[in-house]
Scaffold this motif. Structure first.
Motif, PDB file in Angstrom:
ATOM      1  N   ARG A 174      25.210  15.775  35.007  1.00 49.10           N
ATOM      2  CA  ARG A 174      25.292  15.610  36.312  1.00 49.10           C
ATOM      3  C   ARG A 174      24.095  16.042  37.121  1.00 49.10           C
ATOM      4  N   VAL A 175      23.513  17.027  36.684  1.00 47.68           N
ATOM      5  CA  VAL A 175      22.218  17.653  37.436  1.00 47.68           C
ATOM      6  C   VAL A 175      21.039  16.888  36.939  1.00 47.68           C
ATOM      7  N   LEU A 176      20.762  16.457  35.637  1.00 47.08           N
ATOM      8  CA  LEU A 176      19.869  15.660  35.306  1.00 47.08           C
ATOM      9  C   LEU A 176      19.784  14.320  35.964  1.00 47.08           C
ATOM     10  N   ASP A 177      20.949  13.813  36.170  1.00 50.21           N
ATOM     11  CA  ASP A 177      21.174  12.431  37.169  1.00 50.21           C
ATOM     12  C   ASP A 177      20.332  12.681  38.336  1.00 50.21           C
ATOM     13  N   ARG A 178      20.982  13.832  39.068  1.00 48.30           N
ATOM     14  CA  ARG A 178      20.337  13.977  39.987  1.00 48.30           C
ATOM     15  C   ARG A 178      18.922  14.466  40.223  1.00 48.30           C
ATOM     16  N   LEU A 179      18.342  14.806  39.244  1.00 44.79           N
ATOM     17  CA  LEU A 179      16.950  14.908  39.225  1.00 44.79           C
ATOM     18  C   LEU A 179      16.080  13.681  38.850  1.00 44.79           C
ATOM     19  N   LEU A 220      15.362  11.646  41.866  1.00 49.37           N
ATOM     20  CA  LEU A 220      14.341  12.132  42.496  1.00 49.37           C
ATOM     21  C   LEU A 220      12.937  11.761  41.903  1.00 49.37           C
ATOM     22  N   GLY A 221      13.157  11.100  40.911  1.00 43.41           N
ATOM     23  CA  GLY A 221      11.995  10.529  40.063  1.00 43.41           C
ATOM     24  C   GLY A 221      11.580  11.571  38.692  1.00 43.41           C
ATOM     25  N   TYR A 222      12.316  12.474  38.483  1.00 46.82           N
ATOM     26  CA  TYR A 222      11.677  13.559  37.466  1.00 46.82           C
ATOM     27  C   TYR A 222      12.849  13.597  36.367  1.00 46.82           C
ATOM     28  N   THR A 223      12.115  14.040  35.062  1.00 45.31           N
ATOM     29  CA  THR A 223      13.071  14.389  34.211  1.00 45.31           C
ATOM     30  C   THR A 223      12.552  15.839  33.701  1.00 45.31           C
ATOM     31  N   ALA A 224      13.381  16.825  33.042  1.00 43.05           N
ATOM     32  CA  ALA A 224      13.038  17.983  32.944  1.00 43.05           C
ATOM     33  C   ALA A 224      12.672  18.243  31.329  1.00 43.05           C
ATOM     34  N   LYS A 225      12.005  19.339  30.965  1.00 42.45           N
ATOM     35  CA  LYS A 225      11.858  19.763  29.781  1.00 42.45           C
ATOM     36  C   LYS A 225      12.062  21.551  29.770  1.00 42.45           C
ATOM     37  N   VAL A 226      12.607  21.820  28.806  1.00 43.41           N
ATOM     38  CA  VAL A 226      13.090  23.365  28.614  1.00 43.41           C
ATOM     39  C   VAL A 226      12.663  23.816  27.462  1.00 43.41           C
ATOM     40  N   TYR A 255      10.039  23.210  22.970  1.00 42.07           N
ATOM     41  CA  TYR A 255      10.169  22.897  24.420  1.00 42.07           C
ATOM     42  C   TYR A 255      10.283  21.489  24.470  1.00 42.07           C
ATOM     43  N   THR A 256      11.490  20.912  24.820  1.00 43.60           N
ATOM     44  CA  THR A 256      11.835  19.563  24.665  1.00 43.60           C
ATOM     45  C   THR A 256      12.738  18.989  25.844  1.00 43.60           C
ATOM     46  N   ASP A 257      13.489  17.976  25.853  1.00 46.98           N
ATOM     47  CA  ASP A 257      14.275  17.339  26.649  1.00 46.98           C
ATOM     48  C   ASP A 257      15.497  18.410  27.205  1.00 46.98           C
ATOM     49  N   ALA A 258      15.577  18.531  28.439  1.00 46.58           N
ATOM     50  CA  ALA A 258      16.453  19.659  28.836  1.00 46.58           C
ATOM     51  C   ALA A 258      17.779  19.476  28.313  1.00 46.58           C
ATOM     52  N   LEU A 259      18.551  18.413  27.940  1.00 47.64           N
ATOM     53  CA  LEU A 259      19.768  18.201  27.083  1.00 47.64           C
ATOM     54  C   LEU A 259      19.658  18.656  25.972  1.00 47.64           C
ATOM     55  N   GLU A 260      18.559  18.280  25.213  1.00 49.55           N
ATOM     56  CA  GLU A 260      18.543  18.820  23.844  1.00 49.55           C
ATOM     57  C   GLU A 260      18.214  20.099  23.721  1.00 49.55           C
ATOM     58  N   ALA A 261      17.641  20.801  24.445  1.00 48.68           N
ATOM     59  CA  ALA A 261      17.355  22.299  24.455  1.00 48.68           C
ATOM     60  C   ALA A 261      18.655  22.949  24.508  1.00 48.68           C
ATOM     61  N   ALA A 262      19.592  22.340  25.533  1.00 51.88           N
ATOM     62  CA  ALA A 262      20.874  22.921  25.623  1.00 51.88           C
ATOM     63  C   ALA A 262      21.562  22.915  24.227  1.00 51.88           C
ATOM     64  N   ASP A 263      21.697  21.695  23.856  1.00 49.14           N
ATOM     65  CA  ASP A 263      22.256  21.315  22.438  1.00 49.14           C
ATOM     66  C   ASP A 263      21.711  22.184  21.321  1.00 49.14           C
ATOM     67  N   ASP A 264      20.537  22.371  21.239  1.00 46.89           N
ATOM     68  CA  ASP A 264      19.790  23.419  20.075  1.00 46.89           C
ATOM     69  C   ASP A 264      20.325  24.870  20.475  1.00 46.89           C
ATOM     70  N   SER A 265      20.454  25.122  21.822  1.00 50.92           N
ATOM     71  CA  SER A 265      20.643  26.734  21.931  1.00 50.92           C
ATOM     72  C   SER A 265      22.218  26.921  21.314  1.00 50.92           C
ATOM     73  N   ALA A 266      23.036  25.913  21.802  1.00 50.06           N
ATOM     74  CA  ALA A 266      24.410  26.110  21.356  1.00 50.06           C
ATOM     75  C   ALA A 266      24.536  26.077  19.818  1.00 50.06           C
ATOM     76  N   ARG A 267      23.850  25.210  19.082  1.00 53.65           N
ATOM     77  CA  ARG A 267      23.800  25.319  17.689  1.00 53.65           C
ATOM     78  C   ARG A 267      23.146  26.601  16.999  1.00 53.65           C
ATOM     79  N   LEU A 268      22.127  26.907  17.733  1.00 57.37           N
ATOM     80  CA  LEU A 268      21.359  28.133  17.337  1.00 57.37           C
ATOM     81  C   LEU A 268      22.474  29.168  17.406  1.00 57.37           C
TER      82      LEU A 268
END
Length: 450
Positions: free
Chosen positions: A137-142, A145-151, A217-230
């Motif tokens: 939902r937050v990534l859609d809001r971002l 605004l014209g942006y993507t996030a990397k984390v 450092y990667t796409d925000a959703l992938e970063a969260a997925d990787d963190s959960a897997r870690l």
């Protein structure tokens, strides 16, 4: 490594993961799939599915499970009184729908795949209780605004004896000698996390047996997925070596706490949007910093949902204690990292504890960034020096953090009001459970002196 190819074409992005999974199922190299999701506080949940049954159900209704598991606290106690799920609603089924692009081979069980899922309700809409859906939902809001996030995520944790005592006595961060002493479990962690996540590296940290794992450092959703897997993988590797991997935020009074640091940058049309201007933060980066600072007291909860997490926020601990920002200064809560390479220019948020649910942690940080961009305000000038005595204190308890979260209408609107309200209620149940206990410290201090 990923079983499905990375692609930007939407049709191909849908077809390629299905084709890759179908091939693996057809040749018999996958005999079982773990269908995984996250509960509110970040525990790995899921089902083991025989390969022959997987693809039809994955592309169809998904895999049913009881919605109550999205409404319980740290010990699995279902919290009544939530808005989105409760006894009045009967705790119905929801459905785990695998995101096939996330399929990985499970390193410790040959022939088994692991796939991250999105959660939908009976009417096939995203569950507002699903932490991954909150981040989407937050990534859609971002994106609007014209942006993507990397984390980039840095996760610290302790390797302990099974009884919770320290494996080592030494506390030298970056010590290769300490890292060697943690073998063979540390080498197994390195190999396993390298196969299961986008691992950048592992190092010894500032506590006895404490390590830090850095993710690419990667796409925000992938970063969260990787963190959960870690977190899932680290616990399993440690278990197989007769040790305990603990992501408890502050397991020892006298030793370093364990953090989850987020390195954040925004991008527009594949170009870095935080590029410095004349050696300082550009307008967009300043708006993002201002948003983080303004809303930091109310988003602290999402990176510190346990009673214990607030033990980290003390001076001279390498964890922040106040709402401050600076440039490359580890006493600040928000650390601005300017680089001549605009792709490396980023903002670091240092308030999260390693026990945080990574989806909520990333979502709340980006929600504050969105709020800052939409408000268009700039922060006060960056501070320098030892900042532990500067700025507004961070919340000093879980109860205070819950109260501040429920008062922030802007963040609630971006994350989802009902989702935030229920997360706060679950966290409040943790505080209630703690507050009802008589601790050993109280007995030692007051039993004979009262």
């Amino acid at each position: 490594m990923t079983l499905a190819a990375d692609t930007t074409n939407s049709d191909t992005a849908t077809e390629e993961p299905v084709r890759a999974v179908s091939e693996r199922l057809a040749d018999g190299s996958l005999t079982e799939i773990e269908v995984a999701w996250s509960d509110p506080l970040g525990h790995a949940q899921g089902k083991r599915i025989p390969a022959a049954q997987f693809l039809d159900r994955a592309q169809g209704s998904g895999f049913a499970f009881c919605e109550a598991s999205l409404g319980w606290n740290a010990d699995g106690t279902v919290v009544d009184g939530l808005r989105l799920t409760n006894w009045a609603g009967g705790y119905p089924d929801v459905y785990a729908v695998p995101d096939l692009s996330t399929l990985r081979e499970l390193p410790w069980r040959p022939g088994v795949g692991h796939v991250v899922s999105d959660i939908v309700t009976h009417d096939r809409t995203p569950s507002l209780l699903d932490p991954r859906a909150v981040l989407r939902r937050v990534l859609d809001r971002l994106a609007a605004l014209g942006y993507t996030a990397k984390v980039g995520v840095e996760l610290e944790f302790y390797l302990l004896n099974p009884d919770g005592t320290a494996l080592q006595d030494d506390i030298h961060a970056y010590s290769l000698e300490n890292a060697n002493a943690l073998d063979p479990v540390l080498s197994d962690l390195y190999d396993t996390l390298g196969a299961f996540t986008r691992l950048e590296g592992i190092q010894s940290e500032y506590g006895p047996g404490q390590v830090e794992a850095n993710l690419v450092y990667t796409d925000a959703l992938e970063a969260a997925d990787d963190s959960a897997r870690l977190k899932y993988a680290a616990k399993e590797v440690a278990r197989r070596h007769g040790t305990l991997a603990s992501f408890m935020a502050k397991p020892f009074t006298e030793h370093s706490g364990s953090s989850a640091h987020l390195h954040i940058s925004l991008w527009r049309e594949e170009e870095p949007a935080f590029a410095e201007v004349d050696g300082t933060e550009n307008d967009l980066a300043q708006f993002a910093i201002a948003g983080l600072l303004e809303h930091l007291p109310s988003i602290t909860l999402f990176g510190a949902h346990s009673v214990n997490a607030y033990r980290r926020f003390v001076p001279d601990s390498f964890a922040p204690a106040t709402v401050t920002w600076s440039r490359d200064n580890r006493s600040a809560a928000v650390r601005s990292l300017l680089d001549q390479d605009p792709r490396a220019t980023r903002i670091e948020l240092r308030t999260g504890g390693s026990d945080a649910n990574p989806y909520w942690l990333v979502a709340s940080a980006l929600a504050a960034v969105v709020a800052g961009i939409e408000a268009g305000r700039r922060p006060e000038p960056a501070l320098a020096g030892n900042l532990y005595g500067s700025g507004t204190p961070l919340p000093d308890s879980l109860a205070v953090a819950v109260a501040l979260t429920t008062q922030d209408d802007t963040i609630a609107e971006i994350l989802g009001r009902d989702s935030v309200a229920d997360f706060a209620t679950i966290a409040r149940s943790e505080w209630a459970a703690y507050s009802g206990q008589v601790t050993d410290w109280e007995r030692r201090r007051y039993l004979g002196a009262s």
